[in-house]
Design an enzyme around this catalytic site. Sequence first.
Site, PDB file in Angstrom:
ATOM      1  N   HIS A  60      60.767  26.060 103.013  1.00  0.00           N
ATOM      2  CA  HIS A  60      61.981  25.270 102.083  1.00  0.00           C
ATOM      3  C   HIS A  60      62.986  24.392 102.925  1.00  0.00           C
ATOM      4  O   HIS A  60      63.938  24.172 102.247  1.00  0.00           O
ATOM      5  CB  HIS A  60      62.514  26.214 101.045  1.00  0.00           C
ATOM      6  CG  HIS A  60      61.378  26.701 100.017  1.00  0.00           C
ATOM      7  ND1 HIS A  60      60.295  27.548 100.133  1.00  0.00           N
ATOM      8  CD2 HIS A  60      61.390  26.349  98.556  1.00  0.00           C
ATOM      9  CE1 HIS A  60      59.742  27.811  99.185  1.00  0.00           C
ATOM     10  NE2 HIS A  60      60.281  27.141  98.169  1.00  0.00           N
ATOM     11  N   GLU A 101      51.716  18.545  92.412  1.00  0.00           N
ATOM     12  CA  GLU A 101      52.379  17.392  93.132  1.00  0.00           C
ATOM     13  C   GLU A 101      51.285  16.442  93.426  1.00  0.00           C
ATOM     14  O   GLU A 101      51.799  15.296  93.275  1.00  0.00           O
ATOM     15  CB  GLU A 101      53.076  18.089  94.448  1.00  0.00           C
ATOM     16  CG  GLU A 101      54.243  18.640  93.924  1.00  0.00           C
ATOM     17  CD  GLU A 101      54.111  20.230  93.845  1.00  0.00           C
ATOM     18  OE1 GLU A 101      52.974  20.499  93.819  1.00  0.00           O
ATOM     19  OE2 GLU A 101      55.116  20.941  93.446  1.00  0.00           O
TER      20      GLU A 101
HETATM   21  C1  LIG Z   1      54.154  23.175  95.502  1.00  0.00           C
HETATM   22  C2  LIG Z   1      55.484  23.503  95.084  1.00  0.00           C
HETATM   23  N1  LIG Z   1      55.704  23.074  94.067  1.00  0.00           N
HETATM   24  C3  LIG Z   1      56.902  23.467  93.668  1.00  0.00           C
HETATM   25  C4  LIG Z   1      57.489  24.546  94.002  1.00  0.00           C
HETATM   26  C5  LIG Z   1      58.719  25.141  93.326  1.00  0.00           C
HETATM   27  N2  LIG Z   1      58.473  26.291  92.699  1.00  0.00           N
HETATM   28  C6  LIG Z   1      58.626  27.522  93.042  1.00  0.00           C
HETATM   29  S1  LIG Z   1      57.948  28.812  92.059  1.00  0.00           S
HETATM   30  C7  LIG Z   1      57.624  27.710  91.016  1.00  0.00           C
HETATM   31  C8  LIG Z   1      57.012  28.027  89.497  1.00  0.00           C
HETATM   32  C9  LIG Z   1      55.566  28.879  89.940  1.00  0.00           C
HETATM   33  O1  LIG Z   1      55.452  29.526  88.588  1.00  0.00           O
HETATM   34  P1  LIG Z   1      54.105  30.565  88.559  1.00  0.00           P
HETATM   35  O2  LIG Z   1      52.899  30.145  89.313  1.00  0.00           O
HETATM   36  O3  LIG Z   1      53.751  30.872  87.364  1.00  0.00           O
HETATM   37  O4  LIG Z   1      54.656  31.937  89.354  1.00  0.00           O
HETATM   38  P2  LIG Z   1      55.857  32.917  88.953  1.00  0.00           P
HETATM   39  O5  LIG Z   1      57.110  32.225  89.781  1.00  0.00           O
HETATM   40  O6  LIG Z   1      55.972  33.045  87.779  1.00  0.00           O
HETATM   41  O7  LIG Z   1      55.472  34.228  89.766  1.00  0.00           O
HETATM   42  C10 LIG Z   1      57.909  26.258  91.346  1.00  0.00           C
HETATM   43  C11 LIG Z   1      57.767  25.368  90.571  1.00  0.00           C
HETATM   44  C12 LIG Z   1      57.123  25.213  95.115  1.00  0.00           C
HETATM   45  N3  LIG Z   1      57.567  26.374  95.750  1.00  0.00           N
HETATM   46  N4  LIG Z   1      55.886  24.947  95.640  1.00  0.00           N
END
Ligand SMILES: Cc1ncc(C[n+]2csc(CCOP(=O)(O)OP(=O)(O)O)c2C)c(N)n1
Lengths: 456, 336
Positions: free
Chosen positions: A259, A190
């Site tokens: 959230h 971000e």
């Molecule tokens: C700073 C932030 N940006 C966006 C999100 C929304 N979000 C939650 S999980 C996610 C994907 C994360 O993927 P990864 O790090 O690969 O972990 P996984 O879910 O695969 O375990 C996103 C974009 C968030 N929670 N926090």
Amino acid sequence: MMATEILMPALSPTMEEGKLAKWLVKEGDKVAAGDILAEIETDKAVMEFEAVEDGVIGKLLVPEGAEGVAVSTPIALLLEEGESVDAASAPAPAPASTAPAPAPQESSAASAAPAAPEAPDDPQIPPGTEMRQTTVREALRDAMAEEMRRDEGVFLMGEEVAQYQGAYKVSQGLLDEFGARRVIDTPITEMGFAGLGVGAAFAGLRPVVEFMTFNFAMQAIDHIINSAAKTLYMSGGQMPCPIVFRGANGAAARVAAQHSQDYAAWYAHVPGLWVAQPYSAADAKGLLKSAIRSDNPVVFLENELMYGEAFEVPALDDYTIPFGKARIWREGTDVTLVSFGIGMKWALQAADALAGQGISAEVIDLRTLRPMDTATVIKSVQKTNRCVTVEEGWPVASIGNHISAVLMAEAFDWLDAPVLNVTGKDVPMPYAANLERHALVTAQEVVEAARAVAYR
Amino acid sequence: MAKTKSTPKTNTSGEELRAFYRQMLLIRRFEEKAGQLYGMGLIGGFCHLYIGQEAVVVGLEAVAREGDKRITSYRDHGHMLACGMDPKGVMAELTGRAGGYSKGKGGSMHMFSREKDFYGGHGIVGAQVPIGTGLAFADKYRGNDNVTFTYFGDGAANQGQVYESFNMAELWQLPVIYVIENNQYAMGTAVTRASSTPELYTRGEAFNIPGEQVDGMDVLAVRDAGRRAAEFVRAGKGPYILEMKTYRYRGHSMSDPAKYRTREEVQKVRAERDAIDHVRDLLLQGKHADEAALKEIDKEIKAVVNEAAEFARESPEPDLSELWSDIYAEAAGGAE
Ligand SMILES: Cc1ncc(C[n+]2csc(CCOP(=O)(O)OP(=O)(O)O)c2C)c(N)n1
Ligand SMILES: [Mg+2]
């Protein structure tokens, strides 16, 4: 063991009912845990629904295509291998499952939300203009699409905005129409892409930066404030920053403290920013178009719970709404209710309830928080002599506090009662259902505040 | 220090394999149950299941010592079960009840246990990485030889604060193991669509942090890599990166229609690389257990999970006074 009822699943935090779009099994099929049973259309998407246990499909209780099937309605019977339907249904002919087809219709009729309150006449809409029922989600998408058609410099960037069509489906179809050059999926960075957007805006493009939700914009708030909001000033007027930061703001449903936060007051605090938090679909569309055309950096606060709500939107080629103009949704004489965004829902519900109690409430939607149309509020209070503000955010240093101060300074002589601020509770948002209900503003609290200032 | 791709070569015992089997199965059955309770409306909000990734956390917990710490993202149920937190308390948090680890106030994404040195449960992608680095800072400050397992996803690996953490950890030689759980997707975004260098174990190179890529579906390979990392870190040589190649079988959260990958892709991993099947095969082939013995374990686990679900349904909702408690600490404390 006997037959198990397979229930209509809840497949999203906000789903209450869904459509049984397609059965992928038929009666008599053997299924293993993990096999897909059906496709179910939720409020956001079509989801595959998996078996959680092995067994044989005994009976499909809800026909393919049934709409408005409430969560937890039995939709099929799963039998142990060798068991028969009759044997299975004999011990527990669940009344709910005997008439599954009409039930959904009933429930959808019963739960059909009262039609969205009719918006007051808008002088910008020529008489006779066709009005179309449009969801806030579609209105936002339409605004972006129209502005992208109009101006080649406008582009959309954010997490999951392109191929996934938006985490909340707001950017549906934009990748198809405008291609990957202008609809850009970012990594989860971000601070990086907000800053990059600012740079692109300095260079003359018009970025629309989507935050999946504004909770994640806290990662990027330095660029929103230090880079975007202040540079025009620091450059002696040379360097405008025409950028829109938009996304869902405020509490969704049961997603807990990190959230669920309303940032209205945070951004409204900052000179150099414009801040919008629309309630209706028409305002969402008209304000977003204005935001994209503005040479100022704009923080555009949407709400996940409002995305699916439909309102009338004028079918005009170019419908824009100016910043800094409140909208009076309902005229009244006894008390002024001032709100914005989802707070308008509670304010309007409260106004209905108050009318039943003989109190006539005027309801004002601020629509934009910076610039803020305090003149309309003052004028209303000069008539009603009483004011209650309504917002989802925390009480300390809230928008309501600001309006109270403005009224005290500029309408003191007209006030017959202290201005009351109805806000979210002064706590991080809890997860538990009962606690969350108490943390959020309710229409009842607005009614009570209005009665208190009316001394009734 | 070189970056390496590890080759699994291991020895193990029947006892260890049975323990791995049991722990991984507990996570999987627990998560399946959570999915069911979500479908029934008993769990709300976001619920991110760990199904498919069980070997990562189970293999690493095998090398953890008393006092070691762990921290992760919102996909945290597996980590909590693996470090010995009570399935009842975890499930009751999922249903938002008073018997949950956070008294129902945190939910699926936000749980903690001081007793088990589990520091959450964080909803903001990447935020746990500097926090985990700070846990390690505290260990170094106190002069003990504990390590902190800081877990994050392939998507999180692109957050700037990860690299700020890497720099400080190496600069100050902090005892932290960064575990990148590369399940190949961040929500709907495949690693290659978001990462200029998808070989995530090389991400510490510029900071001189050693990295290893590990088959995260092979619990023994995970254990061995964890052992190497922990030895290095406990010896005071600074941080270490483990990239676990793994896979999530379910959608990102309960509301993900998962259109970004094919059903076949998921089925293929399930059929060919499943971590639990792998250990099951090792147990049977090595004659450490027969079908009957495994059935017995399955039954026990099912009972534990059912009991947790039962508890989570029966536990009362938190008292309304909880809305206003725990916002501030009661006593003003100093450093220990
Ligand atoms: C700073 C932030 N940006 C966006 C999100 C929304 N979000 C939650 S999980 C996610 C994907 C994360 O993927 P990864 O790090 O690969 O972990 P996984 O879910 O695969 O375990 C996103 C974009 C968030 N929670 N926090
Ligand atoms: Mg991932």
